[in-house]
Design a protein around this motif. Structure first.
Motif, PDB file in Angstrom:
ATOM      1  N   SER A  81       0.849  -1.190   0.000  1.00 45.17           N
ATOM      2  CA  SER A  81       0.000   0.000   0.000  1.00 45.17           C
ATOM      3  C   SER A  81       0.883   1.238   0.000  1.00 45.17           C
ATOM      4  CB  SER A  81      -0.885  -0.051   1.248  1.00 45.17           C
ATOM      5  OG  SER A  81      -1.409   1.217   1.530  1.00 45.17           O
TER       6      SER A  81
ATOM      7  N   ARG B 107       1.039   4.402   0.597  1.00 44.77           N
ATOM      8  CA  ARG B 107       0.297   5.467   1.254  1.00 44.77           C
ATOM      9  C   ARG B 107       1.193   6.627   1.668  1.00 44.77           C
ATOM     10  NH1 ARG B 107      -1.954   1.983   6.236  1.00 44.77           N
ATOM     11  NH2 ARG B 107      -2.564   0.689   4.480  1.00 44.77           N
TER      12      ARG B 107
ATOM     13  N   GLY C 118       5.400   3.242   1.689  1.00 39.81           N
ATOM     14  CA  GLY C 118       4.183   2.740   2.315  1.00 39.81           C
ATOM     15  C   GLY C 118       4.411   1.549   3.200  1.00 39.81           C
TER      16      GLY C 118
ATOM     17  N   PRO D 177     -10.607   4.009  10.700  1.00 37.95           N
ATOM     18  CA  PRO D 177      -9.492   4.640   9.984  1.00 37.95           C
ATOM     19  C   PRO D 177      -9.309   6.118  10.365  1.00 37.95           C
ATOM     20  CG  PRO D 177     -10.876   3.382   8.492  1.00 37.95           C
ATOM     21  CD  PRO D 177     -11.585   3.395   9.811  1.00 37.95           C
TER      22      PRO D 177
ATOM     23  N   ASP E 201      -3.933   7.707   7.368  1.00 34.34           N
ATOM     24  CA  ASP E 201      -3.783   6.992   6.092  1.00 34.34           C
ATOM     25  C   ASP E 201      -2.402   7.163   5.485  1.00 34.34           C
ATOM     26  OD1 ASP E 201      -3.870   9.573   5.263  1.00 34.34           O
ATOM     27  OD2 ASP E 201      -5.615   9.367   3.951  1.00 34.34           O
ATOM     28  N   THR E 202      -1.424   7.449   6.341  1.00 34.52           N
ATOM     29  CA  THR E 202      -0.041   7.510   5.869  1.00 34.52           C
ATOM     30  C   THR E 202       0.878   7.041   7.009  1.00 34.52           C
ATOM     31  OG1 THR E 202       1.561   8.932   4.777  1.00 34.52           O
ATOM     32  CG2 THR E 202       0.326   9.928   6.552  1.00 34.52           C
TER      33      THR E 202
ATOM     34  N   SER F   7       1.832   4.016  12.113  1.00 39.99           N
ATOM     35  CA  SER F   7       0.941   3.890  10.947  1.00 39.99           C
ATOM     36  C   SER F   7      -0.300   3.174  11.450  1.00 39.99           C
ATOM     37  CB  SER F   7       1.617   3.085   9.829  1.00 39.99           C
ATOM     38  OG  SER F   7       1.801   1.744  10.236  1.00 39.99           O
ATOM     39  N   GLN F   8      -1.302   3.058  10.594  1.00 38.51           N
ATOM     40  CA  GLN F   8      -2.504   2.310  10.983  1.00 38.51           C
ATOM     41  C   GLN F   8      -2.669   1.155  10.025  1.00 38.51           C
ATOM     42  OE1 GLN F   8      -6.279   4.453  11.063  1.00 38.51           O
ATOM     43  NE2 GLN F   8      -7.088   3.009  12.577  1.00 38.51           N
ATOM     44  N   SER F   9      -2.821  -0.046  10.583  1.00 41.72           N
ATOM     45  CA  SER F   9      -2.928  -1.219   9.708  1.00 41.72           C
ATOM     46  C   SER F   9      -4.319  -1.280   9.090  1.00 41.72           C
ATOM     47  CB  SER F   9      -2.666  -2.497  10.506  1.00 41.72           C
ATOM     48  OG  SER F   9      -3.821  -2.846  11.242  1.00 41.72           O
ATOM     49  N   ASP F  10      -4.454  -2.130   8.083  1.00 37.46           N
ATOM     50  CA  ASP F  10      -5.756  -2.255   7.431  1.00 37.46           C
ATOM     51  C   ASP F  10      -6.811  -2.805   8.402  1.00 37.46           C
ATOM     52  OD1 ASP F  10      -4.572  -1.260   5.209  1.00 37.46           O
ATOM     53  OD2 ASP F  10      -4.258  -3.188   4.232  1.00 37.46           O
TER      54      ASP F  10
END
Ligand code: FAD
Ligand code: PYC
Length: 416
Positions: free
Chosen positions: A114, A116, A180, A269, A272-273, A285-288
């Motif tokens: 990803s 991002r 990303g 969410p 997103d980066t 970061s934030q995982s999916d």
């Protein structure tokens, strides 16, 4: 290699996984292989995959003492970027980035890469000078890299405290849009499946306990499942590389330290980066799935315990709350450590050794996940030809004698 139609996917989603095809075999070790790779992490598996795919060398075993990708491949925070300062390292990491960009298609396996973007924040004038210097160097090497001011950073990450009242106000950042994160397990599994499909034997629960060396040349390895012969051996054992070098009778300029990471409870969410700060010293970061994925620097002591100390956790979370007061009440779910193999110049070793036929790929320290495809690609070429791939050549062990170090401490992302 099996490909599923839409119908096949729905059928398998509703099944209880019966009749699922194994993704790789569980073979009995042969007496001898052309190439043995020690270490079934991402780098070792990628090396085996490219040996088979690009060089037609398929009489290969990957020997793993635990389970596939259970080392640092499973323990890292999956940041992928190529914004390194010096030409030699920028070329290697950018080579990897280009492979990442086609990896899911190449492996026919979704590694969830990803792009991002990654921000490296600056909080002082000196930070901003370093950022500008690195951005200039990156752009000269054709790497996407921009220097942003605080307002531009705030636009990308509205929840970051960019106010003047912060203890270490954000002055700006470097920004790599193509950088990303990826799904770490999938990377190991995708390379393992691709290598196995081309005939590579993946031997799990098999520990290398020594080397068979005859007249200065490696001819095989001792393992807990018996001796296995080999014409060439590539050692890709990350935090255990120093131990394996000692078994082969030489020393490497490596230190092994714990590096920790944490994940929070899952959130909706919000980020997103990827945001990294060397100065306040934490990254996030934030995982999916929604959890915040957090880390900072190594624990200062040497050791092989995959845990780390509480004071590092406390310091890391202080840094995150300093930058993101909005996260002050988020609860942490899990914490772990991995053992990273750090070199004096914060660069890897991809090299022949004093033992003929024995090569080492190690020293990636806190930053090797991003290099997984590139490292495997150039190491495979090095093993296949018996001489360093041009992108690997600057990272020979000789540099610690000649003094031609490639100092990447500034770009390493986390302090060590
Ligand atoms: P590993 O996955 O550790 O594989 C080596 C394998 O060798 C292991 O599976 C081990 O069991 C096996 N082995 C060892 N000894 C033997 C033996 N005697 N016999 C057989 N097998 C043996 N990098 C980034 O680029 N971005 C990040 O965000 C990032 N975050 C990180 C966060 C943490 C907490 C940690 C610990 C590391 C992080 N890294 C990051 C670094 C990255 O994880 C590593 O550089 C990379 O994963 C190394 O991959 P590898 O395949 O070489 O090692
Ligand atoms: O190399 O970008 C990196 C990194 C981030 C966290 C750990 N390593």
């Amino acid at each position: 290699m099996q490909r599923y139609s839409g119908f096949g996917l729905v059928k398998h989603a509703l099944s209880h996984h019966e009749n699922w095809q194994r993704q790789w075999r569980n073979p009995t070790p042969r007496k001898e292989y052309d190439v043995i790779i020690i270490g079934g992490g991402g780098h070792g598996l990628a090396t085996a995959y490219y040996l088979a795919k690009e060089h037609g060398i398929t009489n290969v075993a990957v020997i793993e003492k635990g389970w596939l990708g259970g080392g640092n491949t499973a323990r890292n925070t999956t940041i992928v970027r190529s914004n390194y300062l010096w030409d030699e390292s920028a070329a290697l990491y950018e080579h990897s980035m280009k492979l990442w960009e086609g990896l899911s298609q190449d492996l026919n396996y979704n590694v969830m890469f990803s792009q991002r973007g990654v921000l490296n924040l600056g909080h002082t004038l000196q930070d901003m000078r370093d950022i500008q210097r690195r951005v200039n160097a990156n752009r000269l090497n054709g790497i996407d890299s921009e220097a942003l001011d605080a307002q531009q950073v705030q636009e990308i990450v509205p929840i970051l405290d960019c106010s003047k009242r912060a203890r270490y106000p954000v002055m700006g950042a470097s920004w790599q849009p193509r950088a990303g994160v990826a799904r770490h397990d999938a990377v190991a599994w995708g390379f393992a499946r691709g290598a196995d499909a081309r005939g590579v034997d993946i031997l799990q629960q098999t520990e290398v306990t020594g080397f068979k060396i005859l007249d200065g040349r490696v001819v095989g390895v001792h393992t807990n499942r018996g001796d296995i012969g080999a014409k060439t051996v590539g050692c890709v054992a990350a935090g255990n590389s120093g131990v394996l070098a000692r078994m082969a009778g030489f020393r490497l300029p490596l230190e092994s330290h714990p590096l920790q990471a944490l994940v929070s409870e899952p959130l909706k969410p919000v980020l997103d980066t990827v945001v990294m700060s060397n100065h306040v010293h934490g990254y996030i970061s934030q995982s999916d799935k929604g959890d915040l994925v957090i880390g900072a620097g190594i624990d200062g002591y040497l050791g092989y315990g995959q845990r780390g100390s509480y004071s590092t956790v406390e310091h890391t979370l202080q840094a995150i709350v300093e930058m993101f007061p909005i996260f002050s009440r988020v609860r942490m779910n899990r914490q772990w450590g991995g053992i990273v193999d750090t070199c004096p110049d914060a660069c890897p070793i991809l090299s022949a050794t004093p033992v003929k036929g024995l090569f080492f790929n190690c020293g990636w320290g806190t930053g090797g996940f991003k290099a997984t495809p590139g490292s495997g690609h150039v190491f495979a070429a090095t093993l296949a030809k018996g001489q360093a791939h041009p992108l690997a050549a600057p990272f020979s062990i000789d540099r610690f004698h000649t003094g031609a170090l490639v100092d990447e401490h500034g770009a390493a992302g986390v302090a060590h």
